[in-house]
Write an enzyme that holds these catalytic residues in place. Structure first.
Site, PDB file in Angstrom:
ATOM      1  N   CYS A  94     -12.191   5.702   0.619  1.00 43.46           N
ATOM      2  CA  CYS A  94     -10.864   6.278   0.798  1.00 43.46           C
ATOM      3  C   CYS A  94      -9.858   5.189   0.457  1.00 43.46           C
ATOM      4  O   CYS A  94     -10.124   4.341  -0.396  1.00 43.46           O
ATOM      5  CB  CYS A  94     -10.682   6.840   2.214  1.00 43.46           C
ATOM      6  SG  CYS A  94     -10.964   5.663   3.559  1.00 43.46           S
ATOM      7  N   TRP A  95      -8.688   5.189   1.073  1.00 42.19           N
ATOM      8  CA  TRP A  95      -7.657   4.222   0.687  1.00 42.19           C
ATOM      9  C   TRP A  95      -8.017   2.801   1.119  1.00 42.19           C
ATOM     10  O   TRP A  95      -7.965   1.870   0.326  1.00 42.19           O
ATOM     11  CB  TRP A  95      -6.309   4.634   1.284  1.00 42.19           C
ATOM     12  CG  TRP A  95      -5.256   3.569   1.222  1.00 42.19           C
ATOM     13  CD1 TRP A  95      -4.568   3.027   2.262  1.00 42.19           C
ATOM     14  CD2 TRP A  95      -4.752   2.909   0.046  1.00 42.19           C
ATOM     15  NE1 TRP A  95      -3.688   2.071   1.824  1.00 42.19           N
ATOM     16  CE2 TRP A  95      -3.772   1.983   0.463  1.00 42.19           C
ATOM     17  CE3 TRP A  95      -5.046   3.008  -1.317  1.00 42.19           C
ATOM     18  CZ2 TRP A  95      -3.084   1.160  -0.431  1.00 42.19           C
ATOM     19  CZ3 TRP A  95      -4.356   2.187  -2.210  1.00 42.19           C
ATOM     20  CH2 TRP A  95      -3.389   1.288  -1.762  1.00 42.19           C
TER      21      TRP A  95
END
Length: 355
Positions: A94-95
Site C-alpha cells: 500500500c502507501w
C-alpha cells in the site's frame, strides 16, 4: 504467515507478482511497474475513513474500515488468486506498508495463499528509485547512439523496429507517454515524473550491460517529465545518426502517427496545441495554419509547421552536438534499420578498440 521484505532484496526475482492494494486514483498516479491493482478501498471509501480518523478517532476509523472491507474480502482473495494463476508469489503493498497491505496479506494467508508484504510500501519503493537514479550520475553508461532527424522522419518507428530485433533501445518518449512536442500528448496516456522514473530505472537496469544503447535526441523536457542530467549528458556525448526522408514522406508519417479515429477530438486537440504556440508564428503562418485547420486540410498544415516552425528549431538543437553526424535516409524502414544495426556493431566496435 506473510513476511515483510525490502524492495532491494526482491528486485532481481522473477517469481513475484506485485499487488497494489491502494485506491484506483493512487494506482493511476504512480505504482511499481507491472503491478496489479486490487484495491481494498476505493477513493470515496478511503476519503470517508480519513474523515472519521481526523474528526473522531483512529479506533473509529479502523472500525469503519473493517466494516467496509469485510464485504470485499472474498472478491479480493479471488482476485489475488487469479493474479497468481501462473504460480508467482504475491507481494502486497500500500502507501507505506500500513493497515491496508497488512489486512490483505493476513486474509489471503488465512486462505492458504503465501505472500510477502513490501516493507515501507510504495513510499519506500519510490525512495529506492530516487536513490538509484542518483547513483547513475557516477556510473558510466554503455555508448549511446543518438537518432536525430526532423519531425516526421520516423525516429520512433525506427526505435521500435530496432527493439523488435532485440537491439538495446531506450525509448524515452514511450516511457514518458509523450512525443515531445506541444502536439505530443495527442492520443496518449501521458506519464508523470514518478511513473517515468520507475520505468526509466527498470529499463536502465536491463540495458546496463549492453554493448551500446539506442535513444532518440530528446530535449530535457518530454511532456510532463524531465530527463535526468546524467542521461542528458550521455546523449550529448553520444554517437550521432541523422535520419532523413523526403517532405511528402514526413508529412504522411506525421499524420499517421498523430491522427485519431475520432475526427472531432483530433481537431479539438490540434486546435488547442496551435493556440498554445501561435504566439511564436509569423502573422502569415498563423493565418494559414488556422485556415487549414478550419478546412481540415491537415497535410498543408503539417507541411507548413514542419518547414517554417519545427525544422529551424530542430536544426538549431542539432548544432549543440560536438561529434559528427552520420546521415541515413529512412524512406525504407527495413533497409534503414539494417543499416543502423550495421553502423552500431561496426562503429562502436571500432571506437572502443581505440579506447
Amino acid at each position: 504467515m506473510f513476511v515483510d521484505e525490502r524492495y532491494e532484496d526482491m528486485v532481481e526475482r522473477d517469481d513475484l507478482i506485485w499487488i497494489d492494494v491502494r485506491s484506483g486514483s493512487e494506482f493511476q498516479e504512480a505504482t511499481i511497474p507491472h503491478a496489479v491493482n486490487i484495491p481494498l478501498f476505493n477513493d470515496e471509501e478511503r476519503a470517508r475513513i480519513g474523515t472519521v480518523y481526523k474528526q473522531v478517532s483512529k479506533a473509529a476509523a479502523m472500525e469503519l474500515g473493517l466494516e467496509i472491507a469485510s464485504e470485499k474480502l472474498p472478491h479480493i482473495v479471488a482476485s489475488v488468486r487469479g493474479a497468481c494463476a501462473d504460480g508467482k508469489k504475491p507481494v502486497i503493498f500500500c502507501w507505506r506498508g500500513g493497515m491496508r497491505s497488512k489486512t490483505v496479506a493476513t486474509v489471503i494467508d488465512l486462505m492458504g495463499i503465501s505472500s510477502i508484504r513490501l516493507s515501507g510500501g510504495y513510499r519506500a519503493y519510490r525512495q529506492v528509485v530516487v536513490d538509484q537514479l542518483a547513483q547513475y550520475a557516477g556510473v558510466e553508461l554503455p555508448p549511446v547512439i543518438v537518432l536525430h532527424g526532423m519531425t516526421g522522419v520516423g525516429k520512433t518507428n525506427i526505435l521500435h523496429k530496432l527493439a523488435k530485433r532485440g537491439e538495446p533501445v531506450l525509448d524515452l518518449e514511450g516511457l514518458a507517454g509523450h512525443r515531445g512536442s506541444v502536439f505530443g500528448g495527442i492520443g496518449l496516456d501521458v506519464a508523470n515524473q514518478r511513473t517515468f522514473d520507475s520505468l526509466l530505472l527498470a529499463q536502465l537496469q536491463k540495458l546496463q550491460h549492453s554493448p551500446y544503447i539506442f535513444m532518440e535526441a530528446e530535449s530535457r523536457r518530454i511532456g510532463r517529465v524531465t530527463m535526468p542530467e546524467f542521461l542528458f549528458v550521455a546523449k550529448q556525448q553520444g554517437y550521432n545518426i541523422e535520419l532523413t526522408a523526403p517532405m511528402d514522406v514526413r508529412v504522411a508519417r506525421t499524420l499517421l502517427q498523430y491522427r485519431l479515429h475520432d475526427d472531432q477530438l483530433f481537431a479539438d486537440q490540434v486546435l488547442y496545441a496551435l493556440q498554445y504556440i501561435e504566439k511564436r508564428f509569423s502573422p502569415d503562418l498563423r493565418q494559414r495554419v488556422f485556415e487549414w485547420h478550419a478546412m481540415g486540410d491537415y497535410p498543408s498544415l503539417v507541411e507548413a509547421l514542419l518547414v517554417e516552425y519545427y525544422d529551424p528549431r530542430y536544426q538549431h538543437a542539432m548544432e549543440s552536438y560536438d561529434r559528427e553526424f552520420t546521415c541515413l535516409d529512412v524512406t525504407d524502414y527495413e533497409l534503414a534499420t539494417e543499416q543502423i544495426c550495421t553502423y552500431a556493431q561496426e562503429h562502436i566496435k571500432r571506437v572502443t578498440a581505440f579506447q
